[in-house]
Design an enzyme around this catalytic site. Structure first.
Site, mmCIF file in Angstrom:
data_model
loop_
_atom_site.group_PDB
_atom_site.id
_atom_site.type_symbol
_atom_site.label_atom_id
_atom_site.label_comp_id
_atom_site.label_asym_id
_atom_site.label_seq_id
_atom_site.Cartn_x
_atom_site.Cartn_y
_atom_site.Cartn_z
ATOM 1 C CD GLU A 26 -0.841 -2.699 14.713
ATOM 2 O OE1 GLU A 26 -1.502 -1.989 15.495
ATOM 3 O OE2 GLU A 26 -0.786 -2.472 13.491
ATOM 4 C CB SER A 59 5.158 0.110 0.591
ATOM 5 O OG SER A 59 6.057 -0.963 0.790
ATOM 6 C CE LYS A 72 2.651 -0.400 7.436
ATOM 7 N NZ LYS A 72 1.459 -1.265 7.414
HETATM 8 C C1 LIG Z 1 7.420 -0.536 3.961
HETATM 9 C C2 LIG Z 1 6.258 -1.418 4.241
HETATM 10 N N1 LIG Z 1 5.546 -1.900 3.212
HETATM 11 C C3 LIG Z 1 4.494 -2.705 3.404
HETATM 12 C C4 LIG Z 1 4.108 -3.110 4.661
HETATM 13 C C5 LIG Z 1 2.963 -4.066 4.780
HETATM 14 O O1 LIG Z 1 1.797 -3.487 5.250
HETATM 15 P P1 LIG Z 1 0.561 -3.187 4.313
HETATM 16 O O2 LIG Z 1 0.251 -4.427 3.549
HETATM 17 O O3 LIG Z 1 -0.505 -2.790 5.240
HETATM 18 O O4 LIG Z 1 0.937 -2.079 3.385
HETATM 19 C C6 LIG Z 1 4.805 -2.628 5.778
HETATM 20 C C7 LIG Z 1 4.406 -3.016 7.144
HETATM 21 O O5 LIG Z 1 5.067 -2.886 8.107
HETATM 22 C C8 LIG Z 1 5.898 -1.763 5.545
HETATM 23 O O6 LIG Z 1 6.618 -1.288 6.579
#
Ligand SMILES: Cc1ncc(COP(=O)(O)O)c(C=O)c1O
Lengths: 267, 415
Positions: free
Chosen positions: B130, B397, B108
């Protein structure tokens, strides 16, 4: 002639501004909504703004949001609302504009939604989350049915956008008096008069002011400069007070409040 | 069985380069995207778009962004060969793109650093955001603290409960966390509330949206800031394997980490892309958040995309054990990639994700975010069906530190 156009034509001759109460369809129930509209008409309201409840309204504050929620929890559907409007049309010719999210219009299909709304007896739509840039399709469909799409202008609107919007809006123009969401407020912002006068020079379309207009005094102030006054949250707040009371009491009390707002506007 | 979904229609190369140039001027990705917001904030979106396009072409802005990503976030993140997981599954070779190693523990921050630099260029005095899992909230609070800007973050009450640690982190960072009690009290409602704040504060406040959702230019801009993930992967995999990967796999909430990984590979048509959504407790309404795999086209939060709505267009309730995937919408560009067959979307249940969370910890010594555990869980099913010399890159992620408490509860541990 569309009922909205006719109404503003008549009011212009009488040199009096329109009073437009907002209520949520189905709060507390659709039968009460119908009776409320008839009551508002009796009390001198000129046009009705009928809110179609939406699960995720972005332009609305907590009062209207809660009202939408009450209606949705009871299972109110667009089809039921349109049925109620058809029923109402047997008794009343008051112009009705529905405030509806484009999420709902889009889901039903623009053409389908407008045609059904028109057939049920609605006279137009105001779609708070549909900017002019995305509105070509709905305007084209609406024109075929002599159905009005009312556009919004905000205090943040640039001059360039103002001219775009004033050219497109039909029936009337909805001037948002505050930078913000719907809700009850203590006072009317200072720039309203100035902005309305600016708009008047750009268009002959009637200009109506809403968002934050809360008392008969506010209505009076706005009524002096604009062609119409919309009150929403303050009326919904009254509805909320009586939701657990008998429907006749609710209608009487909310009706009285609307009566005062009419007097304020026309006074 | 799993492989059948990948036999897609062949997408022409010409179409792919066109796809890469999307969105159009109005923010449309084919029939998706656009700007469906109140007039009050339209001028701000125009201003944001102009400022972003100017910044994007300004070497000084890019140098500054690169500086912070390198020195503060700790980029590039590593592309790690998950050897024990690979051996255990006995199929394709698996790499993790370690976004969990970024400062604040998720992808993020790639976006929040970019947007805050932009906000400063636009002269905005306050930041709002948000958050669902709290990762975007923490990343925003962090950037705001580092640049000394006032920051308010909206968070659903339900998520505040699930992600108490992140709430505390945001407070430590000097951010005000505003509880959202409307609707389902999760990410969707926090997003509504942030938009409502912005309706009133738009003149001096910038809204840092955390994924590739919302009205144009957000889906484009957030994507661009996140493509650093895919650009690095491309370079790193060439160094390690001298070729591109066969599969890219990432979880999809709003879709920013997945699009950040996918986008730089769109024209490389031999690279297949799989987005993994939250299958929650099962396929019934309200039990999952599989927007692309079971939603229909609609409008939510300012753009047209696949969305979970009822027949009237009212948003349906959703569920996922992972707060970051617990969202009824998805970025319009994913909807577009799905429609043209360039990417595939699948779903993984809560239980499968929790299982992968534990497997990954035990086999690799990495506790993944529950969101990322969805991508790992799908890979655990899929990799064994592939040949040993095929390559999968998973976007890891984020870190699972934030989720440890919730998983412990689910597994019956008392902490
Ligand atoms: C670690 C992590 N992965 C994925 C996401 C999902 O978001 P996005 O699909 O935008 O990557 C989030 C959202 O809070 C997150 O904190």
């Amino acid at each position: 002639m569309n009922r909205i156009d006719k109404k503003f034509y008549d009011l212009k001759n009488k040199k009096t501004p329109a009073f437009i109460p907002f209520i949520t369809a189905g709060d507390p129930d659709l039968q009460t909504t119908k009776v409320l509209i008839l009551e508002f008409e009796k009390r001198g309201a000129d046009i009705i703004e009928l809110g179609i409840p939406f699960s995720d309204p972005i332009a609305d504050g907590p009062i209207i949001q809660a009202s939408y929620y009450r209606a949705l929890v009871r299972g109110v559907k667009v089809a039921h609302i349109l049925d109620m409007v058809s029923e109402l049309r047997k008794k009343s010719g008051i112009p009705i504009v529905s405030m509806v999210s484009y999420s709902i219009v889009y889901k039903g299909g623009c053409q389908n939604f407008v045609e059904k709304a028109f057939k049920a007896g609605l006279d137009g739509l105001t779609i708070p989350d549909l900017p002019v840039e995305e509105s070509d399709e709905i305007f084209e469909i609406a024109k075929k049915n002599d159905f009005k799409i009312v556009c919004f202008i905000a205090p943040t609107t640039t001059e360039q956008r103002m001219s775009l919007i004033t050219q497109k809006s039909q029936g009337f123009l909805y001037y948002i008096s505050v930078v913000g969401i719907t809700g009850i407020r203590d006072r009317i912002p200072n720039d309203v008069v100035q902005n309305i006068n600016k708009l008047k020079q750009m268009t002959n379309t009637p200009i109506v002011v809403g968002f934050g207009v809360s008392t008969p005094e506010h209505a009076k102030l706005i009524g002096r400069v604009a062609d119409g006054v919309i009150v929403g949250s303050a009326i919904i707040k009254e509805v909320e007070k009586y939701t657990n009371k008998h429907s006749t009491e609710l209608v009487k009390c909310v009706g009285e409040f609307v009566g005062q707002l009419v007097l304020g506007t026309k006074g | 069985m799993v492989t059948t979904i990948l036999k897609s229609k062949v997408v022409e190369q010409k179409d792919l380069s066109e796809s890469c140039s999307l969105p159009d001027k109005m923010g449309h990705f084919g029939r998706f995207g656009g700007k469906f917001v109140p007039e009050t904030i339209m001028p701000a979106l125009d201003q944001l778009e102009k400022a972003y396009l100017a910044a994007k072409n300004d070497p000084a802005f890019n140098a500054e962004l690169e500086y912070y990503l390198r020195e503060y976030v700790g980029r590039p993140s590593t592309l790690y060969y998950a050897e024990r997981l690979t051996k255990k599954l006995g199929g394709a070779k698996i790499y993790f793109k370690r976004e969990d190693l970024n400062h604040t523990g998720a992808h993020k921050i790639n976006n929040t650093i970019g947007q805050i630099l932009l906000a400063i260029r636009m002269g905005k005095k306050r930041i709002i955001a948000e958050t669902g899992a709290g990762q975007h909230g923490v990343a925003t609070a962090t950037a705001a603290a580092m640049f000394g800007i006032e920051c308010d973050v909206y968070m659903g009450e339900e998520d505040m409960r699930r992600q108490a640690l992140n709430v505390f982190r945001m407070k430590l960072l000097g951010t005000r966390v505003i509880p959202v009690t409307s609707g389902s009290k999760t990410l969707k409602d926090a997003t509504n509330e942030a938009f409502r704040d912005w309706m009133a504060s738009v003149r001096h406040t910038h809204y840092i949206l955390g994924s590739i959702v919302g009205p144009h230019p957000y889906p484009m801009m957030v994507r661009d800031f996140q493509t650093v993930i895919g650009r690095e992967v491309k370079r790193q995999i060439m160094e390690k394997e001298r070729r591109l990967p066969d599969y890219l796999i990432a979880c999809v909430g709003g879709g920013s980490n997945s699009m950040g990984l996918f986008h730089p590979f769109i024209e490389d048509k031999d690279v297949k892309m799989i987005g993994v959504e939250a299958g929650g407790l099962g396929p019934e309404i309200g039990q999952h958040a599989s927007t692309l795999t079971s939603g229909k086209i609609g409008i939510l939060h300012g753009s047209a995309s696949y969305v979970l709505q009822d027949e009237d267009g009212q948003t349906l309730p959703v569920h996922s054990i992972s707060a970051g995937l617990d969202y009824p919408g998805v970025g319009p560009e994913h909807s577009y990639l799905k429609d043209i067959g360039r990417a595939k979307y699948v779903s993984i249940t809560d239980n499968e994700a929790v299982n992968a969370f534990q497997e990954c910890a035990r086999l690799e010594g990495i506790i993944p975010a529950l969101e990322a555990a969805h991508a790992i869980a799908y890979t655990m099913k899929f990799a064994p069906t592939l040949h040993k010399d095929e390559i999968i890159v998973i976007c890891l992620s984020g870190s699972g530190d934030k989720d440890s408490f919730e998983v412990a509860k689910k597994l019956g541990y008392k902490i």
